[in-house]
Design an enzyme around this catalytic site. Structure first.
Site, PDB file in Angstrom:
ATOM      1  CG  ASN A   7      -1.859   1.047   1.149  1.00 14.79           C
ATOM      2  OD1 ASN A   7      -1.782   2.104   0.640  1.00 14.79           O
ATOM      3  ND2 ASN A   7      -2.686   1.065   2.199  1.00 14.79           N
ATOM      4  NE  ARG A  91      -6.186   1.821  -0.074  1.00 17.87           N
ATOM      5  CZ  ARG A  91      -6.205   2.778   0.287  1.00 17.87           C
ATOM      6  NH1 ARG A  91      -4.922   3.196   1.133  1.00 17.87           N
ATOM      7  NH2 ARG A  91      -7.109   3.734   0.498  1.00 17.87           N
ATOM      8  CG  HIS A 180     -13.087   3.465   2.943  1.00 15.68           C
ATOM      9  ND1 HIS A 180     -13.770   4.340   3.552  1.00 15.68           N
ATOM     10  CD2 HIS A 180     -11.691   3.586   3.233  1.00 15.68           C
ATOM     11  CE1 HIS A 180     -12.835   5.427   4.447  1.00 15.68           C
ATOM     12  NE2 HIS A 180     -11.538   4.767   4.132  1.00 15.68           N
ATOM     13  NE  ARG A 241      -9.717  12.606   2.839  1.00 19.82           N
ATOM     14  CZ  ARG A 241      -9.479  11.289   3.055  1.00 19.82           C
ATOM     15  NH1 ARG A 241     -10.428  10.571   3.266  1.00 19.82           N
ATOM     16  NH2 ARG A 241      -8.325  10.715   2.812  1.00 19.82           N
ATOM     17  CD  GLU A 384      -8.947  -1.299   3.850  1.00 18.93           C
ATOM     18  OE1 GLU A 384      -8.454  -1.072   4.935  1.00 18.93           O
ATOM     19  OE2 GLU A 384      -9.198  -0.434   3.046  1.00 18.93           O
TER      20      GLU A 384
END
Ligand code: AMP
Length: 400
Positions: A7, A91, A180, A241, A384
């Site tokens: 990742n 990823r 996601h 965010r 993940e």
């Protein structure tokens, strides 16, 4: 099969070496501060111990070379030679409209990814650096891309289109993509397994509440709506965010503060959300501590956070014509009993009731709903990396 999962972020590279036959993680860690002063590689040992190796890691290729060196090293190695790595799974944040599933990386895929980078300038270029580095460090070893957006490609147009001139969609592909997806897909499949339910029969709302956060409406196995949009800024209030914000407020701020693209992008991505509201931190544990100590803005932040998730749960139940399962995952969803309770406290009317005792669980799979709850409420730690390893294994096996 040993799969190296990577990742690659803008200044970090997370890795995990996964043995798909033994179904176990052989090694994992992270390279941090790539290209900055004080860069290092941190290994997370299976016994919980951390080893920090400081080095001058100027770019992604050097960082990955360092990881490979550690994997075969005398002190921290878990394999004898690099030839024991059978494939690499990456990823990749944005697959645009081109990828609705994971893909074997070949030249034509790389070309599409390079084009897609403009949709995710903060993420895809870094993911690509990981891919280029692997091509030169382990030539001939197959690589697979697993996208955050792919799972959401089943969304209908009515959910993914924005109310903007249609030509902006045709010219620039401005639409909602969602992110996601790997996490939502994983917890959906775990929810089905936990409840012994047929994926084609259940309606699930998945709440991935981490530093980034999104809600996903999954109807009969398909993502039909999700809270993140064109970028990961839309939807829930996150660590830094904004989440949903009136576009008119953005143009107003730009005018008043006399700021342009870069500054406004930094504002909505890095200085807003829980950090901006509370002034305490972007980290939920610190905010909860501050609220418990009486900090009013921390309390306001927590209320706003929970309220936004609650509203999305209501909206997505409406979008699917009902809901059978509500799932919490991500650092906050998996660990914060008080946040789960706050989110569910107004949802009794929908048949969502949480058992306070069962809800005390932290970081492991559990059904935390009351026996009488019409909707099952599940806590499911996400994984993940496991999905990336499994997808990579499947795609590589089908190549042969
Ligand atoms: P993630 O991005 O999934 O790693 O999640 C990070 C977020 O999870 C941060 O806001 C953490 O504060 C939060 N988190 C982790 N552990 C806990 C906990 N025990 N209670 C509340 N929040 C937590």
């Amino acid at each position: 099969m040993n799969i190296l999962v990577l990742n690659s972020g803008s200044s970090s590279i997370k890795y995990e070496l996964f043995d798909t036959i033994g179904n176990r993680v052989l090694a994992k860690g992270i390279v941090e501060k790539v290209g900055m002063k004080g860069s290092f590689l941190k290994i997370d040992k299976p016994n919980g111990e951390n080893v920090k190796l400081v080095g001058e890691i100027l770019d992604h290729k050097i960082g990955i070379e360092y990881v490979l060196g550690v994997l075969v090293s005398a002190n921290h190695g878990v394999i004898q030679t690099l030839s024991e790595i059978n494939a690499v799974g990456h990823r990749v944040v944005h697959g645009g409209e081109d990828f609705s599933g994971s893909v074997y990386i070949e030249d034509k895929v790389i070309k599409v990814l390079e084009k897609t980078s403009e949709l995710a300038p903060l993420h895809n270029p870094a993911n690509l650096k990981g891919i280029y580095a692997m091509q030169s460090l382990l030539p001939g070893v197959p690589q697979v891309a697993v996208f955050d957006t792919a799972f959401h490609q089943t969304m209908p147009a009515k959910a993914y289109m924005y109310g903007i001139p249609y030509t902006l969609y045709t010219k620039y592909k401005i639409r909602r993509y969602g992110f996601h997806g790997t996490s939502h897909r994983y917890v959906f499949s775990r929810a089905c397994a936990m409840l012994n339910a047929d994926p084609k029969t259940i309606k699930v709302i998945s709440c991935h509440l981490g530093n980034g956060a999104s809600v996903d409406a999954i109807k009969y196995g398909d993502s039909v709506d999700t809270s993140m949009g064109f970028t990961p800024v839309e939807g829930l209030i996150m660590g830094t965010r904004t989440g949903d914000l009136d576009a008119g407020a953005v143009t107003f701020i730009m005018g008043k503060e006399e700021i342009t693209y870069d500054a406004v992008s930094t504002l909505v991505n890095k200085f807003s959300g829980m950090l901006g509201i509370t002034g305490v931190s972007s980290d939920m544990r610190e905010i909860e501590n501050a609220a418990n100590a009486g900090n009013e803005r921390a309390k306001l932040g927590l209320d706003m956070y929970a309220y936004r998730v609650t509203k999305y749960v209501g909206a997505y139940a409406a979008a699917m014509g009902g809901v059978d399962v509500l799932v919490f995952t991500g650092g906050i969803g998996e660990n914060s009993a008080s946040m789960r309770q706050a989110i569910c406290s107004e949802l009794d009317f929908m048949g969502i009731t949480v058992d306070n005792e069962k809800n005390k669980v932290r970081g492991k799979e559990a059904d935390v709903s009351t026996d009488g709850s019409k909707v099952r409420v599940l806590v499911i730690p996400t994984d993940e990396e496991l999905v990336i390893a499994k997808d990579t294994e499947m795609i590589i096996s089908n190549l042969k």
